[in-house]
Design a protein around this motif. Structure first.
Motif, PDB file in Angstrom:
ATOM      1  N   PRO A 184      -4.184   1.315   0.494  1.00 52.76           N
ATOM      2  CA  PRO A 184      -5.415   0.510   0.402  1.00 52.76           C
ATOM      3  C   PRO A 184      -5.265  -0.771  -0.421  1.00 52.76           C
ATOM      4  CG  PRO A 184      -5.883   2.820  -0.038  1.00 52.76           C
ATOM      5  CD  PRO A 184      -4.400   2.714   0.080  1.00 52.76           C
ATOM      6  N   ALA A 188      -5.658  -4.483   1.032  1.00 48.22           N
ATOM      7  CA  ALA A 188      -6.639  -5.430   0.474  1.00 48.22           C
ATOM      8  C   ALA A 188      -5.961  -6.763   0.152  1.00 48.22           C
ATOM      9  CB  ALA A 188      -7.287  -4.844  -0.774  1.00 48.22           C
ATOM     10  N   ASP A 191      -5.689  -8.619   3.331  1.00 42.61           N
ATOM     11  CA  ASP A 191      -7.006  -9.183   3.673  1.00 42.61           C
ATOM     12  C   ASP A 191      -7.240 -10.488   2.916  1.00 42.61           C
ATOM     13  OD1 ASP A 191      -7.619  -7.104   5.331  1.00 42.61           O
ATOM     14  OD2 ASP A 191      -8.887  -6.045   3.898  1.00 42.61           O
ATOM     15  N   GLU A 211     -10.063  -0.446  10.096  1.00 43.28           N
ATOM     16  CA  GLU A 211     -10.284  -0.239   8.668  1.00 43.28           C
ATOM     17  C   GLU A 211     -11.636  -0.801   8.251  1.00 43.28           C
ATOM     18  OE1 GLU A 211      -8.015   1.263   6.714  1.00 43.28           O
ATOM     19  OE2 GLU A 211      -6.584   1.463   8.356  1.00 43.28           O
ATOM     20  N   ALA A 213     -13.112  -0.983   5.410  1.00 44.75           N
ATOM     21  CA  ALA A 213     -13.106  -1.855   4.222  1.00 44.75           C
ATOM     22  C   ALA A 213     -12.684  -3.272   4.620  1.00 44.75           C
ATOM     23  CB  ALA A 213     -12.161  -1.290   3.170  1.00 44.75           C
ATOM     24  N   SER A 214     -11.674  -3.374   5.484  1.00 47.39           N
ATOM     25  CA  SER A 214     -11.213  -4.699   5.933  1.00 47.39           C
ATOM     26  C   SER A 214     -12.282  -5.400   6.758  1.00 47.39           C
ATOM     27  CB  SER A 214      -9.972  -4.571   6.818  1.00 47.39           C
ATOM     28  OG  SER A 214      -8.861  -4.279   6.054  1.00 47.39           O
ATOM     29  N   LEU A 216     -15.481  -5.089   6.654  1.00 43.73           N
ATOM     30  CA  LEU A 216     -16.560  -5.602   5.808  1.00 43.73           C
ATOM     31  C   LEU A 216     -16.080  -6.744   4.921  1.00 43.73           C
ATOM     32  CD1 LEU A 216     -18.154  -2.162   4.906  1.00 43.73           C
ATOM     33  CD2 LEU A 216     -19.133  -3.898   6.420  1.00 43.73           C
ATOM     34  N   ALA A 217     -14.805  -6.691   4.515  1.00 39.04           N
ATOM     35  CA  ALA A 217     -14.298  -7.713   3.590  1.00 39.04           C
ATOM     36  C   ALA A 217     -14.041  -9.047   4.285  1.00 39.04           C
ATOM     37  CB  ALA A 217     -13.008  -7.226   2.927  1.00 39.04           C
TER      38      ALA A 217
END
Ligand code: ATP
Length: 270
Positions: A184, A188, A191, A211, A213-214, A216-217
């Protein structure tokens, strides 16, 4: 054009599909797919395994011919009789970060990054060396130019592949599951690097990823595909899709909750 699109949205699009059908031989994977990506936008393509994300990517970068409909990339229609000619022009304007990284194992990082410059330009070697150095520095690998891919971690290999995808200063960068296989924190970092490329260079990014998290990021907009629908079932800002969608498939994905799918299936059973 869709109802909520303005003419200028579509005119500024660097990628545009209309009623696109893609698949293999007789097998249709996606049909009637219409969307656009604006210049400088970051769009993620989502959907369950086997829904056709990679197939769509292959059609956008010209690896497979569409079975129907139209595709424009970087101003060129890549269908019809002039497809090959258009693809040659398009390939100089796009970069692709494949899932595997796809670095050549017997080449150093510097030689890997130099490949597209040698293939597509007539630049002298000294200038190519300089560009290679700049690209490797941009992904934090300036000191690893003479390393072989197998001497690096997975995250470093991904960054090197990103440097190669950026070698020709593409207008559009396509990434197929860039975080696959990364922890992770490394994911990140990648990203962040993609966001920096977008902000600093205005490069348009189309990223296939599972992913959350990706998604949303990095993404301003997500396009969700579905294998049953053989097409797009939702598109919008990922936050909106997560918070406002009423589609059980979208909710199940964004809330990582398969029971939402089961409930929806149960509620339709007599
Ligand atoms: N070269 C091929 N020839 C025939 N069928 C293929 C080929 N590549 C993919 N398919 C089929 O097309 C469908 C969509 O596959 P695709 O790889 O595009 O899905 P995906 O959404 O990218 O999946 P994943 O998330 O698992 O990578 C699948 O049913 C797959 O079996």
């Amino acid at each position: 054009m869709k109802r909520n699109e303005t003419r200028s949205d579509v005119e500024e699009a660097v990628i545009r599909t209309e009623n696109l059908t893609v698949g293999y031989g007789e097998t249709v994977v996606l049909q009637g797919v219409t969307f656009h990506v604006a210049k400088g936008e970051i769009v993620t393509i989502l959907g369950g395994s086997g829904c056709g994300k990679s197939t769509l990517l292959k059609a956008l970068i010209g690896l497979i011919p569409p079975l129907g409909g139209s595709v424009w990339v970087a101003g060129h229609p890549i269908v019809g009789p002039d497809r090959q000619e258009a693809l040659e022009a398009v390939r100089r304007k796009i970069g692709v970060l494949f899932q595997s990284g796809a670095l050549l194992g017997s080449f150093t990082l510097a030689d890997n990054v130099a490949l597209p410059l040698e293939e597509f330009t007539d630049l002298p070697k000294a200038l190519i060396d300089e560009i290679v150095h700049t690209k490797l520095a941009a992904v934090g690998l300036a000191d690893y130019a003479q390393y072989m891919p197998m001497e690096l971690s997975g995250g470093m290999r991904k960054r090197a592949a990103l440097a190669r995808a950026m070698a020709l200063d593409p207008e559009i960068l396509f990434c197929d599951e860039p975080s696959a296989g990364l922890d992770p924190v490394t994911a990140a970092e990648l990203d962040t690097l993609l966001l920096q490329l977008n902000e600093a260079l205005g490069i348009t990014l189309v990223v296939i990823t599972h992913e959350l998290a990706s998604i949303l990021a990095i993404s301003q907009r997500s396009i969700m595909l579905d294998s049953e629908a053989k097409g797009i079932i939702a598109q919008g800002s990922p936050r909106d899709l997560q918070e406002k969608s009423t589609d059980p498939k979208v909710l199940a994905f964004f809330h990582r909750n398969p029971s939402l799918l089961a409930q929806a299936a149960g509620s339709t059973t007599p």
